[in-house]
Write a protein that holds these residues in place. Structure first.
Motif, mmCIF file in Angstrom:
data_model
loop_
_atom_site.group_PDB
_atom_site.id
_atom_site.type_symbol
_atom_site.label_atom_id
_atom_site.label_comp_id
_atom_site.label_asym_id
_atom_site.label_seq_id
_atom_site.Cartn_x
_atom_site.Cartn_y
_atom_site.Cartn_z
ATOM 1 N N TRP A 61 0.555 -1.138 0.127
ATOM 2 C CA TRP A 61 0.159 0.070 -0.090
ATOM 3 C C TRP A 61 1.131 1.120 -0.139
ATOM 4 N N VAL A 62 0.538 2.113 -0.880
ATOM 5 C CA VAL A 62 1.180 3.668 -1.070
ATOM 6 C C VAL A 62 -0.160 4.605 -0.466
ATOM 7 N N ALA A 63 0.123 5.039 0.182
ATOM 8 C CA ALA A 63 -0.820 6.585 1.101
ATOM 9 C C ALA A 63 -0.001 8.608 -0.079
ATOM 10 N N ALA A 64 -0.508 8.949 0.209
ATOM 11 C CA ALA A 64 -1.108 9.927 -0.629
ATOM 12 C C ALA A 64 -2.305 10.964 -0.263
ATOM 13 N N THR A 65 -1.664 11.382 0.702
ATOM 14 C CA THR A 65 -2.449 12.934 1.254
ATOM 15 C C THR A 65 -2.604 14.197 1.004
ATOM 16 N N GLY A 66 -3.873 14.244 1.043
ATOM 17 C CA GLY A 66 -4.155 16.423 0.783
ATOM 18 C C GLY A 66 -4.253 16.459 -0.298
ATOM 19 N N LEU A 67 -3.622 17.511 -1.251
ATOM 20 C CA LEU A 67 -4.369 18.044 -2.893
ATOM 21 C C LEU A 67 -3.925 17.616 -3.329
ATOM 22 N N ASP A 68 -3.949 16.970 -4.568
ATOM 23 C CA ASP A 68 -4.005 16.482 -5.671
ATOM 24 C C ASP A 68 -3.376 15.048 -6.268
ATOM 25 N N ILE A 69 -4.221 14.290 -5.426
ATOM 26 C CA ILE A 69 -4.612 12.992 -5.058
ATOM 27 C C ILE A 69 -4.086 11.752 -6.482
ATOM 28 N N GLN A 70 -5.166 12.236 -7.367
ATOM 29 C CA GLN A 70 -5.242 11.593 -8.503
ATOM 30 C C GLN A 70 -3.553 12.115 -9.094
ATOM 31 N N GLY A 101 13.164 5.834 -6.050
ATOM 32 C CA GLY A 101 13.327 6.159 -4.253
ATOM 33 C C GLY A 101 13.241 7.314 -4.321
ATOM 34 N N LEU A 102 14.475 8.668 -3.460
ATOM 35 C CA LEU A 102 13.728 9.903 -2.648
ATOM 36 C C LEU A 102 12.826 10.466 -4.108
ATOM 37 N N GLY A 103 12.340 10.451 -5.549
ATOM 38 C CA GLY A 103 12.243 10.772 -6.318
ATOM 39 C C GLY A 103 10.851 11.011 -6.428
ATOM 40 N N HIS A 104 9.971 10.372 -5.373
ATOM 41 C CA HIS A 104 8.758 10.085 -4.924
ATOM 42 C C HIS A 104 7.950 11.505 -5.536
ATOM 43 N N PHE A 105 6.764 11.460 -5.001
ATOM 44 C CA PHE A 105 6.050 11.850 -5.226
ATOM 45 C C PHE A 105 5.595 13.149 -3.783
ATOM 46 N N PRO A 106 5.607 14.234 -3.145
ATOM 47 C CA PRO A 106 5.281 14.743 -2.053
ATOM 48 C C PRO A 106 4.781 14.852 -1.218
ATOM 49 N N GLY A 107 4.796 13.884 -0.593
ATOM 50 C CA GLY A 107 4.174 13.194 1.382
ATOM 51 C C GLY A 107 4.207 11.558 0.866
ATOM 52 N N PHE A 108 4.694 11.165 -0.198
ATOM 53 C CA PHE A 108 5.148 9.683 0.356
ATOM 54 C C PHE A 108 5.257 8.846 1.169
ATOM 55 N N VAL A 160 -11.106 7.849 -0.800
ATOM 56 C CA VAL A 160 -10.275 9.815 -1.276
ATOM 57 C C VAL A 160 -10.050 10.493 -0.097
ATOM 58 N N PRO A 161 -10.057 11.156 -0.378
ATOM 59 C CA PRO A 161 -9.569 12.362 1.444
ATOM 60 C C PRO A 161 -10.885 13.435 1.582
ATOM 61 N N MET A 162 -11.191 12.904 2.870
ATOM 62 C CA MET A 162 -12.249 14.610 2.702
ATOM 63 C C MET A 162 -11.808 15.896 1.970
ATOM 64 N N GLU A 163 -12.441 16.846 2.219
ATOM 65 C CA GLU A 163 -12.368 18.380 1.246
ATOM 66 C C GLU A 163 -12.321 18.816 3.182
ATOM 67 N N ASN A 164 -11.216 19.859 2.897
ATOM 68 C CA ASN A 164 -10.523 20.467 4.765
ATOM 69 C C ASN A 164 -10.331 19.815 5.215
ATOM 70 N N ALA A 165 -10.156 18.754 5.433
ATOM 71 C CA ALA A 165 -9.357 17.587 6.741
ATOM 72 C C ALA A 165 -9.157 17.844 7.832
ATOM 73 N N ARG A 166 -9.464 17.557 8.789
ATOM 74 C CA ARG A 166 -8.694 17.909 10.638
ATOM 75 C C ARG A 166 -7.743 17.559 10.882
ATOM 76 N N THR A 167 -7.747 16.397 9.932
ATOM 77 C CA THR A 167 -7.040 14.861 10.486
ATOM 78 C C THR A 167 -5.849 14.281 8.858
#
Length: 604
Positions: free
Chosen positions: A330-339, A411-418, A370-377
């Motif tokens: 599993w890989v997780a992405a957080t915040g904006l521009d998830i797709q 490696g470290l050339g991953h998307f932001p917040g990987f 799908v992330p919640m908009e304006n998520a609190r956590t």
């Protein structure tokens, strides 16, 4: 045994890892003289076959031994008869372990029997010479066309071996891959002394077994109506079936434990994992078009209207073969521009693997959530990408024999917040099984009953061709045309506001049954839920699947089979929802025009 002519049987397991104390509780408090534990599902045979490659003496469901040990003092005192299919691929091995456990507990006067004959691996060649081609249930392809070599092959046998064991005095009966409901049919047939041609009675017992075979499902587990009992949604009791001599039955439960038995829980379970309006079994074909479910109150529900005809000339065979290696991460992405973040990762993986991608039979990358908009956590603002890979050869996973280097090639050339999972055990490729559901003629399936510590051996003749009837064709028909204007004002919202549903797996297929609470809602439901509407509800999950449809007016229900939804079956499907249990809840959440007059009554 009871003096009122009613056979009472209590369930204590719905799968191998079920509640450890259920056998003890049912033995102590159910008031039933016969207890029944279902431990098998299609994936168990694949898991046990892999296990026996390393440990030939195993192959049975070991949790049963733990359950039995906890219950031993009560069993020694009350002496119920116990029937279970926990023998899986090695019923003799489990029976001998049960005998040794009882001896250690100081219980030396219970007879332990086991039923053999479902294991076809030693006789595949002989059966082929007799004309058995083991055709696939979906398209009749012969087994010889399969790319894999069978590692296990087990016929779904019926109740006759268990009845023979009970008649010979067995206290505990261990079977292999009998059908899930066969122990209940066997107990009722033994108690009521039914003949094998009393089809209505056998069919009723088949449905009774189907109702209680899944443990807490009949008392509210997996129920779309769970919110109504959410305050006691723990420590569930399991079901009890009271089967009359005519095959009609009542489903109930232990008093004083959590869970409920209502028409909703019973209808949900009847609709779970069925083929349609004909429920096939090696002992009888149950015709359930006219089935009726009546809530008697006080956790008692009556079921009648089931009819039976002679059993089919063939029964199912579950054949498993080692298909290769699989891993997932599993890989997780957080915040904006998830797709966009997941699109970047997909491209990195494809660019890195290049032509080596062809070495994988499956390399699936599916987003979950799908992330919640304006998520609190952070958790609320995070989505997951599940990467699942299958290959014939472990070399496809690279020199590290690990999925993670393939999933993060830059490696470290991953998307932001990987982020990825810290526990990487699922990323190590392990063997997996592919499932071939087939048919075999019941005339080729003699059974044998043996007793541990005895030379006693009871041959059980197979069902003869003269006792069988061609398989009754499943009904398949569409709904009348839906005229929205005639129903009145509506509100757009989830189908599940007013409609219950239950889904499950049948080989590579998924089934889903929808039902409503009130009679005046059924005409709306049956006209709304056409095949076309089902395709619409499935949305992007629909990949041209063949869909069968049938109605059950006595249960206010409409039932569908979605063919090939799970691909090659539970043990090798790409879907995270490998048992198709989530299909119903996905479809209930899809939006339709719901009649306001139904909403006024209350939402589910």
């Amino acid at each position: 045994m009871t003096s009122d002519g009613v056979f009472r049987i209590a369930a204590f397991s719905g799968y191998a890892g079920d509640r450890a104390d259920a056998l003890k509780n049912q033995a102590a408090n159910s008031g039933c003289d016969v207890l029944f534990g279902d431990y098998l599902a299609e994936m168990n045979l694949a898991t046990r076959a892999l296990e026996m490659r390393k440990f030939p003496d195993l192959g049975y469901e070991r949790p049963f031994l733990h359950h039995l040990k906890l219950a031993a003092p009560i069993i020694a005192k009350k002496r119920p008869k116990i029937i279970t299919n926990a023998g899986a691929l090695n019923p003799r091995g489990l029976a001998e372990e049960v005998f040794a456990l009882l001896d250690k507990e100081g219980i030396d006067d219970l007879q332990v029997a086991y039923v053999e004959g479902d294991d076809l691996m030693p006789s595949l060649d002989e059966l082929s010479s007799l004309g058995e081609s083991f055709p696939h249930l979906e398209d009749a392809r012969p087994l010889s066309s399969w790319r894999l070599k069978p590692a296990s092959a087990n016929a779904y046998v019926g109740a006759r071996g268990i009845v023979a064991a009970l008649k010979a005095g067995a206290d505990i009966v261990i079977s292999g891959r009998c059908t899930d409901a066969s122990p209940v049919i066997a107990g009722a047939a033994w108690f009521h002394n039914w003949g094998w041609d009393q089809y209505d009675q056998l069919a009723g017992a088949l449905l009774a077994g189907h109702c209680i075979e899944c443990g807490a499902y009949i008392t509210g587990g997996n129920s779309s109506g769970f919110r109504a009992i959410k305050d006691q949604y723990f420590n569930f009791s399991m079901g009890i079936a009271e089967i009359n001599k005519d095959g009609t039955f009542v489903v109930t439960k232990q008093p004083g434990m959590n869970g409920v038995v209502t028409d909703v829980t019973v209808r949900s379970q009847i609709l779970y994992e069925i083929q349609g309006n004909v429920y096939l079994n090696p002992d009888v074909q149950a015709l359930i078009d006219d089935i009726r479910v009546s809530d008697l109150g006080r956790d008692r529900v009556r079921v009648d209207g089931v009819r039976g005809v002679a059993p089919p000339e063939t029964t199912k065979v579950g054949i498993c073969g080692v298909a290769g290696y699989q891993a997932e991460c599993w890989v997780a992405a957080t915040g904006l521009d998830i797709q966009e973040k997941f699109d970047v990762l997909r491209r990195q993986i494809h660019e890195n693997l290049g032509d080596k991608m062809k070495e994988f039979d499956v390399f699936d990358m599916t987003q979950y959530g799908v992330p919640m908009e304006n998520a609190r956590t952070e958790a609320q603002g995070t989505a997951m990408l599940r990467v699942m890979a299958q290959a014939k050869d472990i070399e496809a996973f690279g020199p590290a024999r690990h999925l993670l280097p393939l999933v993060n090639p830059d490696g470290l050339g991953h998307f932001p917040g990987f982020q990825w999972q810290m526990d990487s055990r699922t990323c190590v490729p392990v063997p997996f099984m592919e499932y071939w559901p087939a048919r075999v003629h019941v005339k080729h399936l003699p059974l044998t009953v043996r007793f541990v510590g005895s030379i006693k051996k009871i041959p059980v003749p197979p069902v003869s061709p003269e006792e069988t009837k061609p398989v009754v064709k499943q009904s398949d028909y569409d709904s009348p045309s839906f005229n929205a204007a005639k129903w009145g004002p509506t509100t757009r919202g989830p189908l599940g506001w007013v409609v219950h549903a239950r889904s499950g797996d049948k080989g590579g297929n998924a089934n889903v049954g929808f039902f409503v609470r009130h009679k005046d809602e059924f005409e709306w439901l049956r006209t709304l839920l056409s095949r076309e509407k089902m395709v619409d509800l499935l949305a992007d999950e629909y990949k041209g699947h063949r869909i069968e449809r049938v109605e059950f007016p006595g249960m206010l229900a409409v039932h569908f089979v979605i063919h090939d939804y799970l691909g090659r079956g539970v043990s090798s499907t790409v879907r995270m929802d490998s048992l198709a249990k989530s299909v119903a809840e996905f479809l209930r959440a899809r939006h339709v025009d719901v009649l306001n007059k139904f909403l006024v009554k209350s939402k589910i």
